[in-house]
Write a protein that holds these residues in place. Structure first.
Motif, PDB file in Angstrom:
ATOM      1  N   THR A  83      31.484   5.995 -25.382  1.00  0.00           N
ATOM      2  CA  THR A  83      32.389   5.436 -25.858  1.00  0.00           C
ATOM      3  C   THR A  83      33.582   5.291 -24.747  1.00  0.00           C
ATOM      4  OG1 THR A  83      31.290   4.413 -27.950  1.00  0.00           O
ATOM      5  CG2 THR A  83      33.598   4.965 -27.637  1.00  0.00           C
ATOM      6  N   LEU A  84      33.749   6.688 -24.272  1.00  0.00           N
ATOM      7  CA  LEU A  84      34.647   7.922 -24.328  1.00  0.00           C
ATOM      8  C   LEU A  84      35.133   7.087 -22.489  1.00  0.00           C
ATOM      9  CD1 LEU A  84      34.570  10.877 -25.824  1.00  0.00           C
ATOM     10  CD2 LEU A  84      36.488   9.291 -26.160  1.00  0.00           C
ATOM     11  N   ALA A  85      33.868   6.926 -22.328  1.00  0.00           N
ATOM     12  CA  ALA A  85      33.403   6.356 -20.433  1.00  0.00           C
ATOM     13  C   ALA A  85      33.690   4.914 -20.085  1.00  0.00           C
ATOM     14  CB  ALA A  85      32.113   7.023 -20.245  1.00  0.00           C
ATOM     15  N   ALA A  86      33.752   4.474 -21.798  1.00  0.00           N
ATOM     16  CA  ALA A  86      33.223   3.438 -21.633  1.00  0.00           C
ATOM     17  C   ALA A  86      35.029   2.258 -20.983  1.00  0.00           C
ATOM     18  CB  ALA A  86      33.611   2.171 -22.617  1.00  0.00           C
ATOM     19  N   PRO A  87      35.043   1.231 -19.802  1.00  0.00           N
ATOM     20  CA  PRO A  87      35.736   1.219 -19.270  1.00  0.00           C
ATOM     21  C   PRO A  87      37.069   0.130 -20.372  1.00  0.00           C
ATOM     22  CG  PRO A  87      34.059  -0.619 -18.521  1.00  0.00           C
ATOM     23  CD  PRO A  87      33.475   0.747 -19.363  1.00  0.00           C
ATOM     24  N   ARG A  88      38.111  -0.111 -20.084  1.00  0.00           N
ATOM     25  CA  ARG A  88      39.113  -0.888 -20.414  1.00  0.00           C
ATOM     26  C   ARG A  88      39.906  -2.047 -19.621  1.00  0.00           C
ATOM     27  NH1 ARG A  88      37.346   2.830 -23.321  1.00  0.00           N
ATOM     28  NH2 ARG A  88      38.204   4.110 -24.411  1.00  0.00           N
ATOM     29  N   GLY A  89      40.289  -3.002 -20.582  1.00  0.00           N
ATOM     30  CA  GLY A  89      40.184  -4.173 -19.725  1.00  0.00           C
ATOM     31  C   GLY A  89      39.968  -5.300 -21.098  1.00  0.00           C
ATOM     32  N   GLN A  90      41.205  -4.903 -21.918  1.00  0.00           N
ATOM     33  CA  GLN A  90      40.965  -5.820 -23.046  1.00  0.00           C
ATOM     34  C   GLN A  90      40.666  -7.426 -23.373  1.00  0.00           C
ATOM     35  OE1 GLN A  90      40.047  -3.743 -26.025  1.00  0.00           O
ATOM     36  NE2 GLN A  90      40.494  -2.633 -24.298  1.00  0.00           N
ATOM     37  N   VAL A  91      41.511  -7.974 -22.547  1.00  0.00           N
ATOM     38  CA  VAL A  91      41.642  -9.361 -22.348  1.00  0.00           C
ATOM     39  C   VAL A  91      40.200 -10.461 -21.238  1.00  0.00           C
ATOM     40  CG1 VAL A  91      42.740 -11.769 -20.996  1.00  0.00           C
ATOM     41  CG2 VAL A  91      43.984 -10.001 -22.205  1.00  0.00           C
ATOM     42  N   GLY A 112      22.798  -9.868 -16.979  1.00  0.00           N
ATOM     43  CA  GLY A 112      23.432 -10.937 -17.672  1.00  0.00           C
ATOM     44  C   GLY A 112      23.845 -10.397 -19.253  1.00  0.00           C
ATOM     45  N   ALA A 113      23.515  -8.973 -19.586  1.00  0.00           N
ATOM     46  CA  ALA A 113      23.538  -8.246 -20.514  1.00  0.00           C
ATOM     47  C   ALA A 113      23.853  -7.776 -20.556  1.00  0.00           C
ATOM     48  CB  ALA A 113      22.106  -7.693 -20.983  1.00  0.00           C
ATOM     49  N   ALA A 114      24.227  -6.920 -20.013  1.00  0.00           N
ATOM     50  CA  ALA A 114      25.276  -5.252 -19.602  1.00  0.00           C
ATOM     51  C   ALA A 114      26.912  -5.627 -19.272  1.00  0.00           C
ATOM     52  CB  ALA A 114      24.894  -4.527 -17.884  1.00  0.00           C
ATOM     53  N   PRO A 115      27.730  -6.580 -19.374  1.00  0.00           N
ATOM     54  CA  PRO A 115      28.554  -7.280 -19.510  1.00  0.00           C
ATOM     55  C   PRO A 115      29.432  -7.428 -20.672  1.00  0.00           C
ATOM     56  CG  PRO A 115      27.922  -8.375 -17.170  1.00  0.00           C
ATOM     57  CD  PRO A 115      26.451  -7.559 -17.973  1.00  0.00           C
ATOM     58  N   MET A 116      27.542  -8.252 -21.381  1.00  0.00           N
ATOM     59  CA  MET A 116      28.629  -8.076 -22.727  1.00  0.00           C
ATOM     60  C   MET A 116      28.021  -7.105 -24.211  1.00  0.00           C
ATOM     61  SD  MET A 116      28.987 -10.721 -25.380  1.00  0.00           S
ATOM     62  CE  MET A 116      28.685 -12.068 -24.935  1.00  0.00           C
ATOM     63  N   ALA A 117      27.166  -5.921 -22.922  1.00  0.00           N
ATOM     64  CA  ALA A 117      27.204  -4.926 -24.180  1.00  0.00           C
ATOM     65  C   ALA A 117      28.403  -3.989 -23.999  1.00  0.00           C
ATOM     66  CB  ALA A 117      25.972  -4.379 -23.773  1.00  0.00           C
ATOM     67  N   VAL A 118      28.938  -3.756 -22.616  1.00  0.00           N
ATOM     68  CA  VAL A 118      30.144  -3.183 -22.196  1.00  0.00           C
ATOM     69  C   VAL A 118      31.436  -3.782 -23.548  1.00  0.00           C
ATOM     70  CG1 VAL A 118      31.771  -2.798 -19.866  1.00  0.00           C
ATOM     71  CG2 VAL A 118      29.237  -2.075 -19.569  1.00  0.00           C
ATOM     72  N   ALA A 119      31.408  -4.630 -23.324  1.00  0.00           N
ATOM     73  CA  ALA A 119      32.285  -5.636 -23.712  1.00  0.00           C
ATOM     74  C   ALA A 119      32.021  -5.221 -25.551  1.00  0.00           C
ATOM     75  CB  ALA A 119      32.413  -7.460 -23.800  1.00  0.00           C
ATOM     76  N   LEU A 120      31.609  -5.171 -25.474  1.00  0.00           N
ATOM     77  CA  LEU A 120      31.088  -4.928 -27.075  1.00  0.00           C
ATOM     78  C   LEU A 120      31.637  -3.170 -27.552  1.00  0.00           C
ATOM     79  CD1 LEU A 120      28.332  -6.953 -27.543  1.00  0.00           C
ATOM     80  CD2 LEU A 120      30.025  -7.672 -28.636  1.00  0.00           C
ATOM     81  N   VAL A 121      31.219  -3.059 -27.063  1.00  0.00           N
ATOM     82  CA  VAL A 121      31.879  -1.729 -27.345  1.00  0.00           C
ATOM     83  C   VAL A 121      33.332  -1.047 -26.852  1.00  0.00           C
ATOM     84  CG1 VAL A 121      31.583   1.293 -26.166  1.00  0.00           C
ATOM     85  CG2 VAL A 121      29.183  -0.883 -26.198  1.00  0.00           C
ATOM     86  N   ALA A 122      33.430  -1.986 -25.365  1.00  0.00           N
ATOM     87  CA  ALA A 122      35.067  -1.721 -25.372  1.00  0.00           C
ATOM     88  C   ALA A 122      36.110  -2.138 -26.242  1.00  0.00           C
ATOM     89  CB  ALA A 122      35.795  -1.744 -23.704  1.00  0.00           C
ATOM     90  N   GLN A 123      35.884  -3.058 -26.716  1.00  0.00           N
ATOM     91  CA  GLN A 123      36.248  -4.165 -27.920  1.00  0.00           C
ATOM     92  C   GLN A 123      36.410  -3.525 -29.422  1.00  0.00           C
ATOM     93  OE1 GLN A 123      38.817  -5.794 -26.040  1.00  0.00           O
ATOM     94  NE2 GLN A 123      37.938  -7.638 -27.500  1.00  0.00           N
ATOM     95  N   HIS A 124      35.312  -2.452 -29.366  1.00  0.00           N
ATOM     96  CA  HIS A 124      34.921  -1.312 -30.398  1.00  0.00           C
ATOM     97  C   HIS A 124      33.987  -2.438 -31.705  1.00  0.00           C
ATOM     98  CE1 HIS A 124      36.874   1.722 -29.005  1.00  0.00           C
ATOM     99  NE2 HIS A 124      37.944   0.821 -28.648  1.00  0.00           N
ATOM    100  N   VAL A 125      33.091  -3.278 -31.552  1.00  0.00           N
ATOM    101  CA  VAL A 125      33.093  -4.533 -32.474  1.00  0.00           C
ATOM    102  C   VAL A 125      31.467  -3.552 -32.122  1.00  0.00           C
ATOM    103  CG1 VAL A 125      31.725  -6.824 -32.632  1.00  0.00           C
ATOM    104  CG2 VAL A 125      34.178  -5.905 -31.007  1.00  0.00           C
ATOM    105  N   HIS A 126      31.112  -3.256 -31.353  1.00  0.00           N
ATOM    106  CA  HIS A 126      29.660  -2.636 -31.858  1.00  0.00           C
ATOM    107  C   HIS A 126      29.272  -1.311 -31.142  1.00  0.00           C
ATOM    108  CE1 HIS A 126      26.901  -5.574 -33.848  1.00  0.00           C
ATOM    109  NE2 HIS A 126      27.393  -5.906 -32.661  1.00  0.00           N
ATOM    110  N   TYR A 127      28.788   0.030 -31.555  1.00  0.00           N
ATOM    111  CA  TYR A 127      28.282   1.079 -30.777  1.00  0.00           C
ATOM    112  C   TYR A 127      27.410   0.661 -29.364  1.00  0.00           C
ATOM    113  CZ  TYR A 127      29.812   2.921 -35.342  1.00  0.00           C
ATOM    114  OH  TYR A 127      30.248   3.640 -37.015  1.00  0.00           O
ATOM    115  N   PRO A 128      27.084   1.469 -28.798  1.00  0.00           N
ATOM    116  CA  PRO A 128      26.270   1.530 -27.638  1.00  0.00           C
ATOM    117  C   PRO A 128      25.019   1.222 -28.937  1.00  0.00           C
ATOM    118  CG  PRO A 128      28.141   3.401 -27.281  1.00  0.00           C
ATOM    119  CD  PRO A 128      28.021   3.220 -28.637  1.00  0.00           C
ATOM    120  N   THR A 129      24.332   2.423 -28.699  1.00  0.00           N
ATOM    121  CA  THR A 129      23.029   1.803 -29.213  1.00  0.00           C
ATOM    122  C   THR A 129      22.866   1.059 -30.271  1.00  0.00           C
ATOM    123  OG1 THR A 129      23.672   3.283 -31.125  1.00  0.00           O
ATOM    124  CG2 THR A 129      22.566   4.431 -29.643  1.00  0.00           C
ATOM    125  N   ASP A 130      24.304   0.051 -30.481  1.00  0.00           N
ATOM    126  CA  ASP A 130      23.343  -1.512 -30.812  1.00  0.00           C
ATOM    127  C   ASP A 130      23.340  -2.207 -30.029  1.00  0.00           C
ATOM    128  OD1 ASP A 130      24.104  -0.658 -33.571  1.00  0.00           O
ATOM    129  OD2 ASP A 130      26.784  -0.597 -33.253  1.00  0.00           O
TER     130      ASP A 130
END
Length: 230
Positions: free
Chosen positions: A59-67, A174-192
């Motif tokens: 999570t600490l390494a997750a990029p930012r870009g909220q919009v 297809g999967a990676a961008p969604m996973a990164v977005a969810l972690v960056a938005q604090h919607v899910h833990y990475p392991t989720d």
């Protein structure tokens, strides 16, 4: 119109398999491994309401870009997901791949059901909401995996290694961008998101194996004297 529908359905190229040989055994192995990862992950995080050490580091390494990430997360909402699934079904039919269309219709919906059922069973929460496995990641992965299988079925892709490479690359893209977005938005833990990814692999590949097994038998019964394809 109603009388002509069965004839029109049977006229489709149901002989074209989703998992062309020898992808069937590969799919079974991958589904089995993904199921193991999914279950192990569920056991490790069951009942937790906090991030693991691994989650915190990622999570600490997750990029930012909220919009941008908020827009990506919105794509996985129910209505958007349904529209995208219908579009993929139409693309599969236009490509002359009715088995893929059936997979596109069933697999994303089944993935959504499985992730929804598993969340309260695992009991991992983020801000009070059940989080493992991620339904958004599961949807994105399922849609991407079906797309990869469709592209891998193209006549130009003949070698088994090339087909596997196409499926892997398209699925990850297809999967990676969604996973990164969810972690960056604090919607899910990475392991989720890993759990959601594995759920989709299991569901889509199992459904694909079932489609390739059931469809030939059904079409053979509907058209006596015509050998089933596969």
């Amino acid at each position: 119109m109603r009388d002509r529908l069965p004839e029109a359905v049977l006229a489709l190229r149901w002989d074209r398999a989703v998992l062309a040989r020898p992808l069937g055994p590969v799919a079974a192995v991958v589904a089995g491994l993904a199921a193991v990862v999914l279950v192990v992950g569920a056991v490790l995080v069951a009942g937790h309401d906090y991030a693991s050490t691994l989650d915190e580091r990622i999570t600490l390494a997750a990029p930012r870009g909220q919009v941008l990430f908020a827009a990506l997360v919105a794509v996985g909402d129910v209505m958007s997901a349904a529209v995208l699934a219908v579009v993929l079904v139409a693309v599969c039919l236009a490509a002359g791949r009715p088995r893929h269309a059936l997979l596109a219709l069933l697999a994303p919906a089944a993935t959504g059901v499985v992730t929804t059922v598993l969340k309260p069973l695992v009991g991992r929460t983020l801000d009070g909401a059940d989080s493992y496995p991620s339904g958004h990641t599961g949807f994105a992965t399922s849609l991407a995996l079906v797309t990869g299988l469709l592209l891998a079925s193209a006549p130009a892709v003949r070698a088994t290694a090339a087909r596997i490479a196409v499926v892997v690359v398209v699925t990850l893209l297809g999967a990676a961008p969604m996973a990164v977005a969810l972690v960056a938005q604090h919607v899910h833990y990475p392991t989720d998101t890993v759990g959601g990814f594995c759920t989709a692999l299991v569901v889509v590949l199992v459904v694909a194996l079932l489609v390739d097994r059931v469809v030939p038998a059904v079409t053979a019964r509907a058209r006596p004297g015509v050998p089933p394809g596969g």
